[in-house]
Scaffold this active site. Sequence first.
Site, short mmCIF file in Angstrom:
data_model
loop_
_atom_site.label_atom_id
_atom_site.label_comp_id
_atom_site.label_asym_id
_atom_site.label_seq_id
_atom_site.Cartn_x
_atom_site.Cartn_y
_atom_site.Cartn_z
N SER A 9 0.84 -1.20 0.00
CA SER A 9 0.00 0.00 0.00
C SER A 9 0.87 1.25 0.00
O SER A 9 1.63 1.49 0.95
CB SER A 9 -0.91 0.01 1.23
OG SER A 9 -1.57 1.25 1.30
N MET A 69 -12.01 5.11 -1.17
CA MET A 69 -12.80 5.32 0.04
C MET A 69 -13.41 6.71 -0.08
O MET A 69 -13.00 7.66 0.58
CB MET A 69 -11.88 5.19 1.26
CG MET A 69 -11.48 3.75 1.53
SD MET A 69 -9.97 3.62 2.49
CE MET A 69 -8.78 3.69 1.16
N MET A 141 -12.21 -5.25 4.56
CA MET A 141 -11.41 -4.36 5.41
C MET A 141 -11.25 -5.00 6.79
O MET A 141 -12.23 -5.33 7.44
CB MET A 141 -12.10 -3.00 5.59
CG MET A 141 -12.14 -2.12 4.34
SD MET A 141 -10.54 -1.81 3.58
CE MET A 141 -9.63 -1.05 4.93
N GLY A 146 -9.14 4.42 6.58
CA GLY A 146 -8.75 5.80 6.84
C GLY A 146 -7.27 5.97 7.11
O GLY A 146 -6.68 6.96 6.69
N GLY A 181 -3.73 -4.00 8.80
CA GLY A 181 -3.09 -4.74 9.89
C GLY A 181 -2.45 -6.05 9.46
O GLY A 181 -2.26 -6.95 10.29
#
Length: 217
Positions: A9, A69, A141, A146, A181
């Site tokens: 990412s 998003m 998710m 965010g 995560g």
Amino acid sequence: MSHTIIAPSVLSLDYARMNEQLKEVSESGAEWLHFDVMDGHFVPNLTFGPDILKGFRKASDLYLDVHVMIEKPLFFAEKFLSAGADNYTFHYEVMEDAESIRQLSGIVRSQGKSVGISIKPDTDVSVLKPFLKDFDVFLIMSVEPGFGGQKFMPASLDKIRTLRFWLDEEGIQAHIEVDGGINGTTGKLVKEAGADVLVAGSYIFGGNIKEAVMSLA
Ligand code: DX5
Ligand code: ZN
């Protein structure tokens, strides 16, 4: 099931060393670059627009996985597709009804591009069941969208298992992607549950890029 695809990412990229880090990513075995678009409304953060994506298109040969998003994914679809997105994933939560979800999926597919749908941690996986044939990517998710660097939510594992069961039952080969995560430990859990695309930001860019990607594959 297909092999595991790693999608670093770029939210966690060190922009002062962008070229160097993109080179390391391309040599690491990662196949996708995950590009998080945030509008300050759907999520309380702002990131990149289509012009920045164009820069990544020039700087990298990797598959560009765009995760929007944002509240208006229909309005921005064309802009991100022409800027170089290979996959365009939008959120279930911002869509009005089933018809608008299928309409947007059809627009992306009609351009020969891959299309994905994502759900936040509080959204039940059952909302995806009517759309199994409409998407190439289902993005679960595993943190509140965010920000990078949050803790993995284990409740996502059941969602992945359920979704993989439904897809297998219907003989559909779509990707199940997990975002948030992911590290060496949680990566193993999501793969066992049936995910085949792993997004990771802080884990990959927070240390040795190549070693981190290899530990996830
Ligand atoms: C969160 C983003 C993620 C984020 C993941 O809203 O969608 O893609 O970059 O970051 P890590 O891997 O640090 O949890
Ligand atoms: Zn993302």
